[in-house]
Design an enzyme around this catalytic site. Structure first.
Site, PDB file in Angstrom:
ATOM      1  N   SER A 182       7.231  40.526  58.649  1.00 22.94           N
ATOM      2  CA  SER A 182       7.826  40.333  59.970  1.00 22.94           C
ATOM      3  C   SER A 182       7.135  40.362  61.143  1.00 22.94           C
ATOM      4  O   SER A 182       7.455  39.674  62.180  1.00 22.94           O
ATOM      5  CB  SER A 182       9.032  41.443  59.892  1.00 22.94           C
ATOM      6  OG  SER A 182       9.914  41.305  58.810  1.00 22.94           O
ATOM      7  N   GLU A 215      11.668  32.848  57.966  1.00 23.67           N
ATOM      8  CA  GLU A 215      11.885  32.541  59.452  1.00 23.67           C
ATOM      9  C   GLU A 215      12.134  33.604  60.065  1.00 23.67           C
ATOM     10  O   GLU A 215      12.988  33.352  61.213  1.00 23.67           O
ATOM     11  CB  GLU A 215      12.651  31.359  59.713  1.00 23.67           C
ATOM     12  CG  GLU A 215      11.862  29.870  59.107  1.00 23.67           C
ATOM     13  CD  GLU A 215      10.400  29.602  59.888  1.00 23.67           C
ATOM     14  OE1 GLU A 215       9.574  29.507  59.185  1.00 23.67           O
ATOM     15  OE2 GLU A 215      10.834  29.272  61.004  1.00 23.67           O
ATOM     16  N   PRO A 224      -0.904  39.296  53.284  1.00 24.45           N
ATOM     17  CA  PRO A 224      -0.797  40.509  52.476  1.00 24.45           C
ATOM     18  C   PRO A 224      -0.317  41.706  53.425  1.00 24.45           C
ATOM     19  O   PRO A 224       0.293  42.688  52.890  1.00 24.45           O
ATOM     20  CB  PRO A 224      -2.198  40.780  51.694  1.00 24.45           C
ATOM     21  CG  PRO A 224      -2.421  39.336  51.565  1.00 24.45           C
ATOM     22  CD  PRO A 224      -2.128  38.507  52.841  1.00 24.45           C
TER      23      PRO A 224
HETATM   24  C1  FAD Z   1      10.412  31.993  48.731  1.00 18.89           C
HETATM   25  C2  FAD Z   1       9.664  32.500  50.225  1.00 18.89           C
HETATM   26  C3  FAD Z   1       9.076  31.630  50.982  1.00 18.89           C
HETATM   27  C4  FAD Z   1       8.603  31.715  52.224  1.00 18.89           C
HETATM   28  N1  FAD Z   1       7.796  30.733  52.764  1.00 18.89           N
HETATM   29  C5  FAD Z   1       7.020  31.350  53.926  1.00 18.89           C
HETATM   30  C6  FAD Z   1       6.213  30.033  54.551  1.00 18.89           C
HETATM   31  O1  FAD Z   1       6.488  29.112  54.235  1.00 18.89           O
HETATM   32  N2  FAD Z   1       5.327  30.492  55.488  1.00 18.89           N
HETATM   33  C7  FAD Z   1       5.216  32.024  55.847  1.00 18.89           C
HETATM   34  O2  FAD Z   1       4.463  32.049  56.613  1.00 18.89           O
HETATM   35  N3  FAD Z   1       5.835  32.984  55.352  1.00 18.89           N
HETATM   36  C8  FAD Z   1       6.788  32.636  54.253  1.00 18.89           C
HETATM   37  N4  FAD Z   1       7.705  33.401  53.513  1.00 18.89           N
HETATM   38  C9  FAD Z   1       7.215  35.027  54.097  1.00 18.89           C
HETATM   39  C10 FAD Z   1       8.367  35.401  54.846  1.00 18.89           C
HETATM   40  O3  FAD Z   1       8.553  34.880  55.981  1.00 18.89           O
HETATM   41  C11 FAD Z   1       8.498  36.960  54.798  1.00 18.89           C
HETATM   42  O4  FAD Z   1       8.637  37.404  53.518  1.00 18.89           O
HETATM   43  C12 FAD Z   1       9.573  37.611  55.895  1.00 18.89           C
HETATM   44  O5  FAD Z   1       9.000  37.267  57.087  1.00 18.89           O
HETATM   45  C13 FAD Z   1       9.696  39.003  55.627  1.00 18.89           C
HETATM   46  O6  FAD Z   1       8.322  39.854  55.424  1.00 18.89           O
HETATM   47  P1  FAD Z   1       7.925  40.757  54.426  1.00 18.89           P
HETATM   48  O7  FAD Z   1       8.427  40.082  53.080  1.00 18.89           O
HETATM   49  O8  FAD Z   1       6.553  41.169  54.550  1.00 18.89           O
HETATM   50  O9  FAD Z   1       9.007  41.774  54.521  1.00 18.89           O
HETATM   51  P2  FAD Z   1       8.752  43.090  55.489  1.00 18.89           P
HETATM   52  O10 FAD Z   1       8.387  42.558  56.881  1.00 18.89           O
HETATM   53  O11 FAD Z   1       7.779  44.313  55.036  1.00 18.89           O
HETATM   54  O12 FAD Z   1       9.941  43.929  55.700  1.00 18.89           O
HETATM   55  C14 FAD Z   1      10.723  44.537  54.642  1.00 18.89           C
HETATM   56  C15 FAD Z   1      12.098  44.783  55.305  1.00 18.89           C
HETATM   57  O13 FAD Z   1      11.927  45.648  56.330  1.00 18.89           O
HETATM   58  C16 FAD Z   1      12.751  44.979  57.535  1.00 18.89           C
HETATM   59  N5  FAD Z   1      12.215  45.179  58.735  1.00 18.89           N
HETATM   60  C17 FAD Z   1      10.828  44.715  59.099  1.00 18.89           C
HETATM   61  N6  FAD Z   1      10.688  45.235  60.215  1.00 18.89           N
HETATM   62  C18 FAD Z   1      11.777  45.559  60.850  1.00 18.89           C
HETATM   63  C19 FAD Z   1      12.185  46.294  62.014  1.00 18.89           C
HETATM   64  N7  FAD Z   1      11.428  46.169  63.322  1.00 18.89           N
HETATM   65  N8  FAD Z   1      13.278  46.720  62.090  1.00 18.89           N
HETATM   66  C20 FAD Z   1      14.087  46.787  61.228  1.00 18.89           C
HETATM   67  N9  FAD Z   1      14.022  46.361  60.095  1.00 18.89           N
HETATM   68  C21 FAD Z   1      12.820  45.591  59.730  1.00 18.89           C
HETATM   69  C22 FAD Z   1      12.826  43.583  56.895  1.00 18.89           C
HETATM   70  O14 FAD Z   1      14.143  42.943  57.733  1.00 18.89           O
HETATM   71  C23 FAD Z   1      12.915  43.817  55.554  1.00 18.89           C
HETATM   72  O15 FAD Z   1      14.305  43.966  55.098  1.00 18.89           O
HETATM   73  C24 FAD Z   1       8.284  33.269  52.579  1.00 18.89           C
HETATM   74  C25 FAD Z   1       8.647  34.377  51.677  1.00 18.89           C
HETATM   75  C26 FAD Z   1       9.474  33.950  50.579  1.00 18.89           C
HETATM   76  C27 FAD Z   1      10.067  35.006  49.717  1.00 18.89           C
END
Ligand code: FAD
Length: 402
Positions: free
Chosen positions: A141, A379, A137
């Site tokens: 990223s 990923e 939660p």
């Molecule tokens: C359908 C689905 C399946 C998934 N399956 C898995 C799984 O099997 N295992 C698992 O562990 N996770 C899984 N995930 C999670 C997924 O890996 C994350 O959603 C993803 O890594 C992005 O993290 P976040 O959603 O918290 O976005 P955030 O990290 O909060 O990012 C929000 C936005 O900010 C941008 N951003 C963040 N940091 C930076 C930076 N330093 N510079 C520029 N831009 C930035 C991102 O690109 C994004 O556009 C899944 C997600 C979904 C929706």
């Protein structure tokens, strides 16, 4: 000279994956898009076949990916598990991405196991169905921000934390969980653990409703004093501050080209469908005439196809490098960045060019447009891939370029 023709062995398994996609996945694609969270029982019949593919080192979505030191004899030019998995996943995702993610024994956790497990662990976990639980939660990223803890208690690790968005988190037999063994030691203390489904303290809190890939179960998992055997920590238990995050991050070098392959398969499906629709509408797509002298829709099609081709070549390069023991973090991110945004662009443009028919549920175009987005998110998002590429090209550390 580069010869891009598939070798016989790869062609045979890709053909088999294509048959599966055409005969099993495509026919039920819409059914499970409309029936979110319903178990796709048609896939059970595939378990035996997939097991056969894995035994031959040719899994469909990454389970057969090898460690650097486990690749077939690398004599400068070899195609191993990474290339085979890429080829197969392109085909199965041509059929359906959500269903591909639900194929038994083909989880992203399997790739993690293949990437970092010891020989003994490969024996024990080589044939499980493992999902991958990194995201929490408090972060997505920034995978170094893991807060789930693992504390050694006698012969067992005790895990506590919450994992969200776990693909196949409900259906898989095992979950590879990222947890820290010592919060004071930062990213070096993050290790991956294989948690069997029946481990006490592991539960599914709920499933997510999503924009696309509705056939894939995306779970919230709770680890509450969850106990697993001590030797379920994958790879090296030492916390090596020098080496940092390298162990667990190695997984991504293998899995990112595979996710790129998913977008490539979906993109090819959308291009094929679009070509048929345009040709039926009397639009001729020519490779002998400059694009600017063609119908506007044909010119757009050619541009999409060129982007698709670039994605395909980048993914081939990244997978080939992995099979040939060449460090490929840069190329893996390049392939995922290009394929992720191309898959989204191609499928959405296909909806647009097919007009109201494309927006309707009669073809699968609108579904592919929804399914494609996740391939540019999980990923590592588009932005994160670009960040990694920039760091590598500029020679900057993660502290220097955030
Ligand atoms: C359908 C689905 C399946 C998934 N399956 C898995 C799984 O099997 N295992 C698992 O562990 N996770 C899984 N995930 C999670 C997924 O890996 C994350 O959603 C993803 O890594 C992005 O993290 P976040 O959603 O918290 O976005 P955030 O990290 O909060 O990012 C929000 C936005 O900010 C941008 N951003 C963040 N940091 C930076 C930076 N330093 N510079 C520029 N831009 C930035 C991102 O690109 C994004 O556009 C899944 C997600 C979904 C929706």
């Amino acid at each position: 000279m580069i010869n891009l023709e598939l070798p016989k062995k790869l062609r045979a398994s890709a053909n088999q994956a294509h048959q599966v996609a055409a005969q099993i996945l495509r026919p039920v694609s819409r059914k499970y898009d409309l029936a979110e969270h319903e178990y796709p029982k048609e896939l059970d019949t595939m378990a035996a076949m997939v097991e056969g593919l894995n035994d031959s080192g040719q899994g469909a979505s990454g389970a057969a990916l090898g460690r650097g030191d486990e690749q077939p004899k690398a004599v400068g030019n070899t195609n191993g598990g990474n290339m085979a998995s890429l080829m197969n996943v392109i085909e199965t995702c041509w059929g359906d991405v959500g269903l591909t993610l639900s194929i038994p024994y083909q989880g992203l956790g399997n790739s993690a196991i293949a990437a970092v497990a010891t020989d003994e662990q490969l024996e024990r976990f080589g044939k499980v169905w493992a999902s991958m639980a990194i995201t929490e939660p408090s972060f997505g990223s920034d995978s170094a921000a893991v807060t789930t803890t693992a504390v050694l208690d006698g012969d067992e690790w005790v895990l506590n934390g919450e994992k969200i968005f776990v693909t196949a988190g409900e259906r898989s037999t095992h979950v590879v969980v990222w947890a820290t063994v010592d919060k004071t030691k930062g990213r070096a203390a993050i290790k991956s653990f294989v948690v069997p489904r029946e481990a006490p303290g592991l539960s599914v809190a709920r499933l997510e409703h999503k924009l696309g890939i509705k056939a894939s179960d995306t779970a919230v998992l709770l680890l509450q004093d969850c106990r697993i055997p001590k030797d379920n920590l994958l790879g090296d238990p030492e916390v090596n501050v020098e080496k940092g995050f390298a162990g667990v991050m190695q997984t991504f070098d293998n899995t990112r080209p595979i996710v790129a392959g998913m977008a490539i398969g979906l993109g090819r499906a959308a291009l094929e469908e679009l070509r048929g629709i345009l040709e039926e509408a009397g639009v001729e797509i020519s490779y002998d005439t400059p694009a600017y002298n063609q119908h506007a829709a044909a010119a757009e099609f050619l541009a999409l196809e060129a982007d698709w081709e670039a994605s395909y070549l980048l993914a081939l390069r990244a997978a080939w490098m992995a099979d040939n023991k060449k460090p490929n973090s840069l190329e893996a991110s390049m392939s995922k960045a290009k394929a992720g945004r191309t898959g989204t662009a191609v499928s959405l443009k296909a909806v647009e060019l097919a007009g109201s028919y494309g927006y309707s549920q009669r073809p699968l175009l609108e579904k592919w447009a929804r399914d494609s987005k996740i391939l540019d998110i999980f990923e590592g998002t588009q932005q994160i891939q670009q960040l990694i590429i920039a760091r590598r090209l500029l020679g900057k550390s993660s502290a220097e370029l955030k």
